[in-house]
Design a protein around this motif. Structure first.
Motif, short mmCIF file in Angstrom:
data_model
loop_
_atom_site.label_atom_id
_atom_site.label_comp_id
_atom_site.label_asym_id
_atom_site.label_seq_id
_atom_site.Cartn_x
_atom_site.Cartn_y
_atom_site.Cartn_z
N ASN A 343 -0.64 -6.56 -26.05
CA ASN A 343 0.02 -5.60 -25.17
C ASN A 343 -0.99 -5.09 -24.15
N SER A 344 -0.46 -4.49 -23.08
CA SER A 344 -1.33 -3.95 -22.03
C SER A 344 -0.83 -2.58 -21.62
N PHE A 345 -1.75 -1.70 -21.34
CA PHE A 345 -1.41 -0.39 -20.80
C PHE A 345 -1.70 -0.44 -19.31
N ILE A 346 -0.67 -0.25 -18.50
CA ILE A 346 -0.82 -0.43 -17.06
C ILE A 346 -0.67 0.91 -16.34
N PHE A 347 -1.63 1.23 -15.48
CA PHE A 347 -1.62 2.51 -14.78
C PHE A 347 -1.71 2.30 -13.28
N LYS A 348 -1.01 3.16 -12.55
CA LYS A 348 -1.17 3.16 -11.09
C LYS A 348 -2.43 3.95 -10.77
N TYR A 349 -3.25 3.43 -9.86
CA TYR A 349 -4.49 4.14 -9.52
C TYR A 349 -4.16 5.56 -9.05
N SER A 350 -4.90 6.50 -9.59
CA SER A 350 -4.72 7.90 -9.22
C SER A 350 -6.10 8.42 -8.78
N GLU A 351 -6.21 8.75 -7.51
CA GLU A 351 -7.53 9.17 -7.00
C GLU A 351 -7.96 10.49 -7.64
N ARG A 352 -9.19 10.53 -8.13
CA ARG A 352 -9.70 11.72 -8.79
C ARG A 352 -10.85 12.32 -7.99
N GLY A 353 -10.71 13.56 -7.59
CA GLY A 353 -11.76 14.22 -6.82
C GLY A 353 -13.09 14.17 -7.56
N GLY A 354 -14.17 13.97 -6.83
CA GLY A 354 -15.49 14.00 -7.46
C GLY A 354 -15.96 12.65 -7.95
N THR A 355 -15.07 11.64 -7.98
CA THR A 355 -15.51 10.32 -8.44
C THR A 355 -16.07 9.53 -7.25
N LYS A 356 -16.83 8.48 -7.58
CA LYS A 356 -17.43 7.64 -6.54
C LYS A 356 -16.34 6.99 -5.70
N ALA A 357 -15.27 6.53 -6.35
CA ALA A 357 -14.19 5.86 -5.61
C ALA A 357 -13.57 6.82 -4.59
N ALA A 358 -13.37 8.06 -4.98
CA ALA A 358 -12.77 9.04 -4.06
C ALA A 358 -13.70 9.27 -2.87
N ASP A 367 2.17 4.18 -2.54
CA ASP A 367 2.70 4.37 -3.89
C ASP A 367 3.79 3.37 -4.25
N ASP A 368 4.65 3.02 -3.28
CA ASP A 368 5.72 2.07 -3.64
C ASP A 368 5.14 0.69 -3.98
N VAL A 369 4.01 0.35 -3.35
CA VAL A 369 3.37 -0.93 -3.67
C VAL A 369 2.75 -0.85 -5.07
N LYS A 370 2.13 0.29 -5.37
CA LYS A 370 1.56 0.48 -6.72
C LYS A 370 2.67 0.32 -7.77
N LYS A 371 3.81 0.94 -7.47
CA LYS A 371 4.93 0.90 -8.41
C LYS A 371 5.39 -0.54 -8.63
N ARG A 372 5.53 -1.28 -7.52
CA ARG A 372 6.02 -2.65 -7.64
C ARG A 372 5.02 -3.49 -8.44
N ARG A 373 3.74 -3.32 -8.14
CA ARG A 373 2.73 -4.10 -8.86
C ARG A 373 2.74 -3.74 -10.34
N ASN A 374 2.91 -2.46 -10.60
CA ASN A 374 2.99 -2.02 -12.00
C ASN A 374 4.14 -2.75 -12.71
N ASN A 375 5.32 -2.77 -12.06
CA ASN A 375 6.48 -3.42 -12.68
C ASN A 375 6.28 -4.92 -12.83
#
Ligand code: SAH
Ligand code: SF4
Ligand code: F3S
Length: 492
Positions: A343-358, A367-375
Protein backbone atom coordinates in the motif's frame (compact mmCIF):
# COMPACT_ATOMS: atom_id res chain seq x y z
CA UNK A 1 -13.74 15.92 43.20
CA UNK A 2 -11.55 14.30 40.52
CA UNK A 3 -10.45 16.66 37.80
CA UNK A 4 -11.13 15.64 34.24
CA UNK A 5 -8.93 15.92 31.17
CA UNK A 6 -9.96 15.69 27.53
CA UNK A 7 -7.39 15.19 24.75
CA UNK A 8 -7.55 15.28 20.96
CA UNK A 9 -4.62 13.96 18.94
CA UNK A 10 -3.71 14.51 15.30
CA UNK A 11 -0.50 13.42 13.58
CA UNK A 12 1.70 10.37 13.53
CA UNK A 13 2.14 7.46 15.95
CA UNK A 14 4.73 9.52 17.80
CA UNK A 15 1.94 11.89 18.77
CA UNK A 16 -0.35 9.05 19.83
CA UNK A 17 2.41 7.87 22.14
CA UNK A 18 3.03 11.40 23.46
CA UNK A 19 -0.67 11.73 24.30
CA UNK A 20 -0.53 8.42 26.18
CA UNK A 21 2.45 9.68 28.20
CA UNK A 22 0.83 13.04 28.96
CA UNK A 23 -2.41 11.40 30.12
CA UNK A 24 -0.41 8.91 32.20
CA UNK A 25 1.38 11.82 33.92
CA UNK A 26 -1.89 13.68 34.56
CA UNK A 27 -3.52 10.56 36.00
CA UNK A 28 -0.76 10.42 38.57
CA UNK A 29 -1.75 13.96 39.49
CA UNK A 30 -5.32 12.87 40.12
CA UNK A 31 -6.89 13.46 36.71
CA UNK A 32 -9.36 11.17 34.96
CA UNK A 33 -9.84 11.00 31.22
CA UNK A 34 -13.15 12.10 29.70
CA UNK A 35 -14.28 11.98 26.09
CA UNK A 36 -16.75 14.84 26.53
CA UNK A 37 -15.12 18.30 26.15
CA UNK A 38 -17.92 19.98 28.14
CA UNK A 39 -17.13 17.82 31.20
CA UNK A 40 -13.42 18.55 31.14
CA UNK A 41 -11.43 20.82 33.46
CA UNK A 42 -8.43 20.57 31.14
CA UNK A 43 -8.69 20.39 27.35
CA UNK A 44 -5.57 19.37 25.46
CA UNK A 45 -4.86 19.38 21.72
CA UNK A 46 -1.82 17.40 20.64
CA UNK A 47 -1.01 18.82 17.24
CA UNK A 48 0.71 18.12 13.92
CA UNK A 49 2.30 20.54 11.45
CA UNK A 50 3.27 18.18 8.67
CA UNK A 51 0.59 19.51 6.27
CA UNK A 52 -1.67 22.54 6.35
CA UNK A 53 -4.71 20.30 6.64
CA UNK A 54 -3.46 18.95 10.00
CA UNK A 55 -3.06 22.49 11.31
CA UNK A 56 -6.52 23.48 10.07
CA UNK A 57 -7.98 20.60 12.08
CA UNK A 58 -6.47 22.01 15.27
CA UNK A 59 -7.62 25.55 14.58
CA UNK A 60 -11.16 24.39 13.98
CA UNK A 61 -11.07 22.29 17.16
CA UNK A 62 -9.85 25.38 19.05
CA UNK A 63 -12.68 27.36 17.48
CA UNK A 64 -15.18 24.85 18.85
CA UNK A 65 -13.93 25.15 22.42
CA UNK A 66 -13.96 28.93 22.44
CA UNK A 67 -17.56 29.10 23.65
CA UNK A 68 -16.87 26.44 26.21
CA UNK A 69 -14.12 28.58 27.66
CA UNK A 70 -16.46 31.58 27.73
CA UNK A 71 -19.04 29.63 29.74
CA UNK A 72 -16.48 27.95 32.01
CA UNK A 73 -13.52 30.37 32.25
CA UNK A 74 -11.65 28.08 34.68
CA UNK A 75 -11.18 25.46 31.98
CA UNK A 76 -7.51 25.12 31.07
CA UNK A 77 -6.87 24.89 27.33
CA UNK A 78 -3.52 23.57 26.16
CA UNK A 79 -1.95 23.22 22.73
CA UNK A 80 0.80 20.58 22.69
CA UNK A 81 3.26 19.08 20.25
CA UNK A 82 4.59 20.00 16.82
CA UNK A 83 2.38 23.02 16.11
CA UNK A 84 3.00 24.37 19.58
CA UNK A 85 6.71 24.11 18.89
CA UNK A 86 6.47 25.75 15.49
CA UNK A 87 3.72 28.37 15.73
CA UNK A 88 3.45 29.81 19.26
CA UNK A 89 2.79 33.32 17.99
CA UNK A 90 0.18 32.31 15.45
CA UNK A 91 -1.68 30.22 18.03
CA UNK A 92 -1.69 33.09 20.50
CA UNK A 93 -3.07 35.39 17.81
CA UNK A 94 -5.73 33.08 16.46
CA UNK A 95 -6.79 31.63 19.80
CA UNK A 96 -5.83 34.08 22.56
CA UNK A 97 -7.87 32.06 25.08
CA UNK A 98 -5.33 29.21 24.96
CA UNK A 99 -3.70 28.89 28.41
CA UNK A 100 -0.67 26.76 27.64
CA UNK A 101 1.52 26.09 24.64
CA UNK A 102 3.85 23.13 25.16
CA UNK A 103 6.44 21.92 22.63
CA UNK A 104 7.39 18.32 21.91
CA UNK A 105 10.40 18.40 24.24
CA UNK A 106 8.50 19.84 27.22
CA UNK A 107 5.56 17.45 27.43
CA UNK A 108 6.83 16.03 30.70
CA UNK A 109 6.06 19.39 32.31
CA UNK A 110 2.33 19.38 31.43
CA UNK A 111 1.02 18.60 34.97
CA UNK A 112 3.22 21.33 36.43
CA UNK A 113 2.15 23.83 33.76
CA UNK A 114 -1.54 23.08 34.31
CA UNK A 115 -1.04 23.72 38.03
CA UNK A 116 0.71 27.01 37.24
CA UNK A 117 -2.12 28.17 34.98
CA UNK A 118 -4.58 27.37 37.73
CA UNK A 119 -2.61 29.15 40.41
CA UNK A 120 -1.71 32.26 38.44
CA UNK A 121 -4.21 32.41 35.55
CA UNK A 122 -1.19 33.45 33.50
CA UNK A 123 -0.62 31.78 30.13
CA UNK A 124 2.27 29.31 30.15
CA UNK A 125 4.66 28.82 27.27
CA UNK A 126 7.19 25.96 27.23
CA UNK A 127 8.96 25.25 23.97
CA UNK A 128 12.52 24.58 22.82
CA UNK A 129 14.20 27.69 21.51
CA UNK A 130 15.96 25.90 18.68
CA UNK A 131 17.44 22.65 17.48
CA UNK A 132 20.74 23.35 19.19
CA UNK A 133 19.16 23.51 22.66
CA UNK A 134 18.70 19.81 23.12
CA UNK A 135 22.10 18.22 23.77
CA UNK A 136 22.71 14.96 21.95
CA UNK A 137 22.02 11.75 23.82
CA UNK A 138 19.98 13.53 26.41
CA UNK A 139 16.69 12.10 25.35
CA UNK A 140 15.77 10.56 28.65
CA UNK A 141 16.44 13.83 30.43
CA UNK A 142 14.81 16.17 27.94
CA UNK A 143 11.77 14.02 27.32
CA UNK A 144 9.32 12.10 29.43
CA UNK A 145 11.11 8.86 29.95
CA UNK A 146 9.16 5.67 30.21
CA UNK A 147 6.96 5.22 33.18
CA UNK A 148 5.27 1.87 33.79
CA UNK A 149 2.18 3.72 34.94
CA UNK A 150 1.71 5.33 31.53
CA UNK A 151 -1.85 5.10 30.42
CA UNK A 152 -2.77 1.72 28.86
CA UNK A 153 -6.28 2.96 27.99
CA UNK A 154 -4.70 5.26 25.39
CA UNK A 155 -3.00 2.39 23.54
CA UNK A 156 -4.27 1.09 20.21
CA UNK A 157 -5.39 -2.03 22.12
CA UNK A 158 -4.40 -3.41 25.56
CA UNK A 159 -1.93 -5.78 23.90
CA UNK A 160 -0.27 -3.38 21.46
CA UNK A 161 2.03 -0.50 22.43
CA UNK A 162 4.31 2.06 20.85
CA UNK A 163 7.88 2.39 22.06
CA UNK A 164 9.98 5.39 21.12
CA UNK A 165 13.53 4.40 20.28
CA UNK A 166 14.63 7.65 18.69
CA UNK A 167 13.46 11.24 18.69
CA UNK A 168 13.99 13.99 16.14
CA UNK A 169 15.36 13.88 12.63
CA UNK A 170 18.59 15.00 10.98
CA UNK A 171 17.67 14.34 7.36
CA UNK A 172 16.21 17.73 6.50
CA UNK A 173 14.14 16.77 3.47
CA UNK A 174 13.41 20.21 2.04
CA UNK A 175 9.61 19.95 2.32
CA UNK A 176 9.45 18.73 5.91
CA UNK A 177 8.88 20.47 9.27
CA UNK A 178 9.78 17.51 11.45
CA UNK A 179 13.49 18.36 11.98
CA UNK A 180 12.41 21.71 13.41
CA UNK A 181 9.41 20.47 15.43
CA UNK A 182 11.13 17.38 16.88
CA UNK A 183 14.72 18.60 17.11
CA UNK A 184 17.97 16.72 16.44
CA UNK A 185 18.02 12.97 15.97
CA UNK A 186 18.81 11.19 19.23
CA UNK A 187 18.69 7.47 19.94
CA UNK A 188 17.67 6.17 23.34
CA UNK A 189 20.01 3.83 25.23
CA UNK A 190 19.15 0.19 24.42
CA UNK A 191 18.90 -0.84 28.09
CA UNK A 192 16.13 1.69 28.64
CA UNK A 193 14.23 0.43 25.61
CA UNK A 194 14.61 -3.22 26.62
CA UNK A 195 13.46 -2.37 30.14
CA UNK A 196 10.41 -0.61 28.75
CA UNK A 197 9.54 -3.54 26.51
CA UNK A 198 9.79 -5.98 29.44
CA UNK A 199 7.49 -3.82 31.53
CA UNK A 200 4.98 -3.50 28.71
CA UNK A 201 4.95 -7.28 28.27
CA UNK A 202 4.40 -7.67 32.02
CA UNK A 203 1.33 -5.47 31.58
CA UNK A 204 -0.04 -7.84 28.93
CA UNK A 205 1.42 -6.33 25.80
CA UNK A 206 2.12 -8.77 22.96
CA UNK A 207 3.14 -6.46 20.17
CA UNK A 208 5.48 -3.50 20.29
CA UNK A 209 5.93 -0.97 17.50
CA UNK A 210 9.30 0.76 17.71
CA UNK A 211 9.02 4.38 16.64
CA UNK A 212 11.48 6.75 15.04
CA UNK A 213 11.22 9.28 12.20
CA UNK A 214 13.98 7.34 10.47
CA UNK A 215 13.87 4.30 12.70
CA UNK A 216 16.52 2.32 10.81
CA UNK A 217 19.05 5.12 11.38
CA UNK A 218 18.92 4.10 15.06
CA UNK A 219 22.38 3.75 16.52
CA UNK A 220 23.49 4.08 20.10
CA UNK A 221 27.18 4.39 20.82
CA UNK A 222 28.55 3.79 24.27
CA UNK A 223 32.34 3.74 24.33
CA UNK A 224 33.34 0.92 21.96
CA UNK A 225 29.89 -0.61 21.85
CA UNK A 226 27.61 0.29 18.98
CA UNK A 227 23.98 -0.84 19.06
CA UNK A 228 22.19 -0.78 15.70
CA UNK A 229 18.49 -1.40 15.13
CA UNK A 230 19.23 -5.05 14.29
CA UNK A 231 21.04 -5.44 17.65
CA UNK A 232 18.27 -3.65 19.49
CA UNK A 233 15.65 -5.98 18.04
CA UNK A 234 17.74 -9.10 18.72
CA UNK A 235 18.16 -7.93 22.30
CA UNK A 236 14.40 -7.84 22.93
CA UNK A 237 13.39 -10.76 20.75
CA UNK A 238 13.49 -13.40 23.44
CA UNK A 239 11.44 -11.54 26.05
CA UNK A 240 8.91 -14.25 27.03
CA UNK A 241 5.36 -13.23 26.19
CA UNK A 242 6.38 -10.77 23.48
CA UNK A 243 4.95 -12.04 20.18
CA UNK A 244 5.53 -9.32 17.62
CA UNK A 245 8.04 -6.58 16.94
CA UNK A 246 7.35 -3.89 14.33
CA UNK A 247 9.29 -0.75 13.49
CA UNK A 248 8.42 2.43 11.52
CA UNK A 249 9.40 4.51 9.52
CA UNK A 250 12.46 3.49 7.48
CA UNK A 251 14.75 5.74 5.49
CA UNK A 252 15.80 4.12 2.17
CA UNK A 253 19.49 5.00 2.50
CA UNK A 254 19.75 3.34 5.92
CA UNK A 255 18.26 -0.04 4.99
CA UNK A 256 21.31 -2.15 5.78
CA UNK A 257 21.69 -5.90 5.27
CA UNK A 258 22.16 -6.63 8.98
CA UNK A 259 18.66 -5.26 9.58
CA UNK A 260 17.13 -7.23 6.71
CA UNK A 261 18.87 -10.39 7.97
CA UNK A 262 17.39 -9.79 11.41
CA UNK A 263 13.90 -9.31 9.93
CA UNK A 264 14.24 -12.62 8.08
CA UNK A 265 15.84 -14.63 10.87
CA UNK A 266 13.89 -13.49 13.90
CA UNK A 267 10.43 -15.06 13.92
CA UNK A 268 8.81 -12.35 16.08
CA UNK A 269 9.74 -9.55 13.69
CA UNK A 270 6.86 -8.54 11.44
CA UNK A 271 7.67 -9.09 7.75
CA UNK A 272 6.64 -5.60 6.78
CA UNK A 273 8.74 -2.58 5.89
CA UNK A 274 7.44 0.95 5.50
CA UNK A 275 10.11 2.67 3.37
CA UNK A 276 8.83 5.90 1.76
CA UNK A 277 10.26 6.74 -1.67
CA UNK A 278 8.30 10.05 -2.07
CA UNK A 279 8.85 10.37 -5.85
CA UNK A 280 10.04 8.37 -8.85
CA UNK A 281 11.80 11.31 -10.51
CA UNK A 282 15.47 11.99 -9.79
CA UNK A 283 15.22 15.76 -10.23
CA UNK A 284 12.32 15.90 -7.78
CA UNK A 285 14.15 13.64 -5.33
CA UNK A 286 17.11 15.95 -5.57
CA UNK A 287 15.02 19.04 -4.85
CA UNK A 288 13.47 17.13 -1.93
CA UNK A 289 17.02 16.35 -0.75
CA UNK A 290 16.22 12.69 -0.25
CA UNK A 291 19.84 11.73 -1.05
CA UNK A 292 19.02 8.84 -3.40
CA UNK A 293 17.87 8.24 -6.96
CA UNK A 294 14.87 6.20 -8.12
CA UNK A 295 17.29 3.51 -9.34
CA UNK A 296 18.93 3.34 -5.90
CA UNK A 297 15.52 2.91 -4.30
CA UNK A 298 14.56 0.11 -6.69
CA UNK A 299 17.81 -1.70 -5.94
CA UNK A 300 17.14 -1.35 -2.23
CA UNK A 301 13.63 -2.70 -2.77
CA UNK A 302 15.01 -5.71 -4.66
CA UNK A 303 17.45 -6.31 -1.79
CA UNK A 304 14.61 -6.19 0.77
CA UNK A 305 12.68 -8.77 -1.24
CA UNK A 306 15.70 -10.97 -1.80
CA UNK A 307 16.83 -11.00 1.83
CA UNK A 308 13.32 -11.22 3.31
CA UNK A 309 11.21 -13.51 1.09
CA UNK A 310 7.53 -12.49 0.94
CA UNK A 311 8.14 -9.22 2.74
CA UNK A 312 5.41 -6.58 2.38
CA UNK A 313 6.66 -3.12 1.53
CA UNK A 314 4.72 0.14 1.65
CA UNK A 315 5.63 3.70 0.72
CA UNK A 316 4.68 7.36 1.04
CA UNK A 317 4.45 9.76 -1.89
CA UNK A 318 4.22 13.51 -2.20
CA UNK A 319 2.55 14.61 -5.45
CA UNK A 320 2.76 18.13 -6.86
CA UNK A 321 6.06 19.00 -5.22
CA UNK A 322 7.70 22.19 -6.53
CA UNK A 323 8.64 21.85 -10.19
CA UNK A 324 6.99 18.43 -10.65
CA UNK A 325 6.17 18.31 -14.37
CA UNK A 326 3.88 15.82 -16.12
CA UNK A 327 7.04 14.05 -17.17
CA UNK A 328 8.38 13.77 -13.64
CA UNK A 329 4.98 12.61 -12.41
CA UNK A 330 4.90 9.95 -15.14
CA UNK A 331 8.13 8.56 -13.65
CA UNK A 332 6.45 8.29 -10.26
CA UNK A 333 3.49 6.47 -11.87
CA UNK A 334 5.91 4.06 -13.49
CA UNK A 335 7.77 3.44 -10.24
CA UNK A 336 4.51 2.64 -8.45
CA UNK A 337 3.51 0.25 -11.23
CA UNK A 338 6.78 -1.64 -11.03
CA UNK A 339 7.42 -1.48 -7.29
CA UNK A 340 4.19 -3.33 -6.39
CA UNK A 341 3.88 -1.88 -2.90
CA UNK A 342 1.37 -3.48 -0.55
CA UNK A 343 0.00 0.00 0.00
CA UNK A 344 1.01 3.63 -0.39
CA UNK A 345 0.16 6.78 1.50
CA UNK A 346 -0.18 9.60 -1.01
CA UNK A 347 -0.11 13.28 -0.04
CA UNK A 348 -0.51 16.49 -1.98
CA UNK A 349 2.48 18.76 -1.39
CA UNK A 350 1.68 21.32 1.27
CA UNK A 351 4.14 24.20 1.54
CA UNK A 352 5.41 24.65 5.09
CA UNK A 353 6.80 27.98 6.23
CA UNK A 354 10.40 27.84 7.41
CA UNK A 355 11.39 24.83 5.30
CA UNK A 356 14.08 24.92 2.61
CA UNK A 357 11.53 24.14 -0.10
CA UNK A 358 9.37 27.11 0.93
CA UNK A 359 12.46 29.37 0.80
CA UNK A 360 13.91 28.06 -2.43
CA UNK A 361 11.19 26.78 -4.75
CA UNK A 362 7.80 28.16 -5.69
CA UNK A 363 4.79 25.93 -4.90
CA UNK A 364 3.99 25.97 -8.61
CA UNK A 365 1.73 22.97 -9.17
CA UNK A 366 -1.92 24.10 -9.05
CA UNK A 367 -4.15 22.35 -6.54
CA UNK A 368 -6.39 20.73 -9.16
CA UNK A 369 -3.30 19.19 -10.77
CA UNK A 370 -2.13 17.90 -7.37
CA UNK A 371 -5.58 16.40 -6.86
CA UNK A 372 -5.58 14.69 -10.25
CA UNK A 373 -2.10 13.29 -9.73
CA UNK A 374 -3.10 12.07 -6.30
CA UNK A 375 -6.10 10.23 -7.79
CA UNK A 376 -4.12 8.82 -10.71
CA UNK A 377 -1.43 7.44 -8.43
CA UNK A 378 -4.04 6.02 -6.10
CA UNK A 379 -5.68 4.13 -8.97
CA UNK A 380 -2.40 2.42 -9.90
CA UNK A 381 -1.65 1.66 -6.26
CA UNK A 382 -5.13 0.22 -5.71
CA UNK A 383 -4.60 -2.15 -8.61
CA UNK A 384 -1.35 -3.31 -6.98
CA UNK A 385 -3.03 -3.67 -3.61
CA UNK A 386 -5.78 -5.73 -5.20
CA UNK A 387 -3.23 -8.08 -6.80
CA UNK A 388 -1.21 -8.28 -3.59
CA UNK A 389 -4.30 -9.17 -1.58
CA UNK A 390 -5.58 -11.65 -4.18
CA UNK A 391 -2.22 -13.42 -4.06
CA UNK A 392 -2.89 -14.22 -0.42
CA UNK A 393 -6.08 -16.18 -1.15
CA UNK A 394 -5.48 -19.85 -0.42
CA UNK A 395 -2.71 -19.16 2.10
CA UNK A 396 -2.85 -19.53 5.88
CA UNK A 397 -1.78 -16.50 7.92
CA UNK A 398 -1.19 -15.85 11.61
CA UNK A 399 -3.36 -13.05 12.88
CA UNK A 400 -3.07 -11.15 16.13
CA UNK A 401 -6.74 -10.48 16.82
CA UNK A 402 -7.27 -6.81 17.61
CA UNK A 403 -11.03 -6.61 18.17
CA UNK A 404 -14.40 -6.32 16.43
CA UNK A 405 -14.27 -5.26 12.79
CA UNK A 406 -15.34 -1.80 11.71
CA UNK A 407 -18.75 -3.18 10.71
CA UNK A 408 -19.24 -4.66 14.17
CA UNK A 409 -18.05 -1.53 15.91
CA UNK A 410 -20.65 0.52 14.13
CA UNK A 411 -23.41 -2.02 14.83
CA UNK A 412 -25.77 -0.99 17.58
CA UNK A 413 -25.87 -4.20 19.60
CA UNK A 414 -23.00 -3.36 21.93
CA UNK A 415 -23.95 -5.68 24.78
CA UNK A 416 -24.29 -8.73 22.60
CA UNK A 417 -21.05 -8.04 20.83
CA UNK A 418 -18.89 -8.11 23.92
CA UNK A 419 -20.28 -11.36 25.22
CA UNK A 420 -17.50 -13.94 25.08
CA UNK A 421 -19.54 -16.69 23.40
CA UNK A 422 -21.21 -14.53 20.76
CA UNK A 423 -19.88 -15.04 17.24
CA UNK A 424 -18.94 -11.72 15.78
CA UNK A 425 -16.85 -10.29 12.95
CA UNK A 426 -13.28 -9.75 14.16
CA UNK A 427 -10.24 -8.07 12.68
CA UNK A 428 -6.48 -8.24 13.13
CA UNK A 429 -3.25 -8.12 11.17
CA UNK A 430 -1.10 -10.81 9.65
CA UNK A 431 2.69 -10.99 10.05
CA UNK A 432 2.93 -9.17 6.70
CA UNK A 433 0.65 -6.39 7.97
CA UNK A 434 -2.43 -7.40 5.98
CA UNK A 435 -5.75 -6.55 7.58
CA UNK A 436 -7.71 -9.78 8.02
CA UNK A 437 -11.44 -10.00 8.80
CA UNK A 438 -13.13 -13.21 9.97
CA UNK A 439 -15.86 -14.56 12.25
CA UNK A 440 -15.02 -15.61 15.77
CA UNK A 441 -15.90 -15.16 19.42
CA UNK A 442 -14.72 -12.22 21.52
CA UNK A 443 -12.53 -14.56 23.53
CA UNK A 444 -10.10 -14.65 20.58
CA UNK A 445 -9.34 -10.93 21.01
CA UNK A 446 -5.69 -10.47 21.99
CA UNK A 447 -4.70 -13.93 20.75
CA UNK A 448 -2.88 -15.11 17.69
CA UNK A 449 -4.95 -17.43 15.50
CA UNK A 450 -4.37 -19.11 12.16
CA UNK A 451 -6.72 -17.96 9.42
CA UNK A 452 -7.27 -19.62 6.06
CA UNK A 453 -7.70 -16.80 3.54
CA UNK A 454 -10.70 -17.33 1.28
CA UNK A 455 -11.34 -13.92 -0.27
CA UNK A 456 -9.73 -10.51 -0.79
CA UNK A 457 -10.58 -6.91 -1.53
CA UNK A 458 -7.87 -4.29 -2.30
CA UNK A 459 -7.57 -3.46 1.40
CA UNK A 460 -8.78 -6.48 3.33
CA UNK A 461 -8.35 -10.25 3.45
CA UNK A 462 -11.26 -12.44 4.50
CA UNK A 463 -10.97 -15.92 5.93
CA UNK A 464 -11.91 -18.57 8.47
CA UNK A 465 -10.32 -19.48 11.76
CA UNK A 466 -8.43 -22.63 10.94
CA UNK A 467 -8.07 -23.78 14.48
CA UNK A 468 -9.16 -22.47 17.79
CA UNK A 469 -5.87 -23.29 19.34
CA UNK A 470 -3.74 -20.28 20.19
CA UNK A 471 -0.51 -19.93 18.27
CA UNK A 472 2.66 -19.17 20.20
CA UNK A 473 4.07 -20.61 23.37
CA UNK A 474 2.71 -18.15 25.89
CA UNK A 475 -0.85 -17.01 26.00
CA UNK A 476 -1.27 -14.31 28.56
CA UNK A 477 -4.46 -12.49 29.29
CA UNK A 478 -4.10 -8.73 29.00
CA UNK A 479 -4.05 -7.18 32.44
CA UNK A 480 -5.00 -3.69 31.33
CA UNK A 481 -8.54 -2.74 32.29
CA UNK A 482 -9.76 -1.61 28.92
CA UNK A 483 -12.67 -2.70 26.80
CA UNK A 484 -11.21 -4.74 23.95
CA UNK A 485 -13.27 -2.82 21.43
CA UNK A 486 -11.14 0.29 21.83
CA UNK A 487 -9.42 1.23 18.58
CA UNK A 488 -7.11 3.94 17.42
CA UNK A 489 -8.70 6.12 14.79
CA UNK A 490 -7.12 6.78 11.45
CA UNK A 491 -4.98 9.86 11.88
CA UNK A 492 -3.78 12.43 9.32
N1 SAH B 1 9.80 10.40 9.09
C1 SAH B 1 8.97 9.73 8.22
C2 SAH B 1 7.61 10.39 8.02
C3 SAH B 1 7.53 11.84 7.97
S1 SAH B 1 5.98 12.59 7.75
C4 SAH B 1 9.71 9.52 6.95
O1 SAH B 1 10.66 10.21 6.68
O2 SAH B 1 9.33 8.66 6.22
C5 SAH B 1 5.03 11.40 6.87
C6 SAH B 1 4.88 11.67 5.42
O3 SAH B 1 4.25 12.91 5.21
C7 SAH B 1 6.16 11.77 4.65
O4 SAH B 1 6.68 10.52 4.32
C8 SAH B 1 5.74 12.54 3.43
O5 SAH B 1 5.26 11.68 2.42
C9 SAH B 1 4.59 13.38 3.94
N2 SAH B 1 4.94 14.80 4.06
C10 SAH B 1 5.91 15.36 4.82
N3 SAH B 1 5.95 16.71 4.62
C11 SAH B 1 4.98 16.99 3.72
C12 SAH B 1 4.54 18.20 3.09
N4 SAH B 1 5.11 19.35 3.35
N5 SAH B 1 3.50 18.10 2.22
C13 SAH B 1 2.93 16.92 1.93
N6 SAH B 1 3.31 15.77 2.49
C14 SAH B 1 4.33 15.79 3.37
FE1 SF4 C 1 10.83 14.63 7.43
FE2 SF4 C 1 12.63 13.62 5.81
FE3 SF4 C 1 13.01 13.53 8.44
FE4 SF4 C 1 11.14 12.00 7.33
S1 SF4 C 1 13.34 11.86 6.95
S2 SF4 C 1 10.92 13.25 9.17
S3 SF4 C 1 10.38 13.27 5.67
S4 SF4 C 1 12.94 15.37 7.19
FE1 F3S D 1 4.31 13.62 13.62
FE2 F3S D 1 3.04 15.63 12.54
FE3 F3S D 1 4.89 16.11 14.29
S1 F3S D 1 3.65 13.82 11.52
S2 F3S D 1 6.30 14.43 14.12
S3 F3S D 1 2.97 15.01 14.65
S4 F3S D 1 4.52 17.28 12.47
Amino acid sequence: MTQKVYIETVGCQMNVLDSELVIGALRRHGYDLTDTPADADVLLFNTCSVREHAEDKTYSALGRVRLLKRDKPDTVIGVLGCMAQKDQEAIRKRAPYVDMIVGTGQLGAVPELVAKVRATREPQLAVSLGRTDGGRNEVEASFISYDPARDPSMRPTPFQAYVRIQIGCDKFCTYCVVPSTRGPEQSRPPEHIWGEVRQLVDQGCKEVTLLGQTVNSYVYTDGDRKTRLSDLISGMHDVPGLERIKFVTNYPKDMTDDLLDAVRELPKVVKYLHVPVQSGCDEVLKRMKRNYTAAYYMEMLARCRELVPNVSVSSDFIVGFCGETEESFAKTMELVRVAAFKNSFIFKYSERGGTKAADRYPDDVPDDVKKRRNNDLLLVQNENSRTDHRNQVGTVVEVLVEGPSRRERSASNQANREEASHVTQLTGRSMADHIVVFDGTARLIGRTVRIAITDASPFTLYGDVLTDEVVGAVSREPTASVAPSRFSLPLV
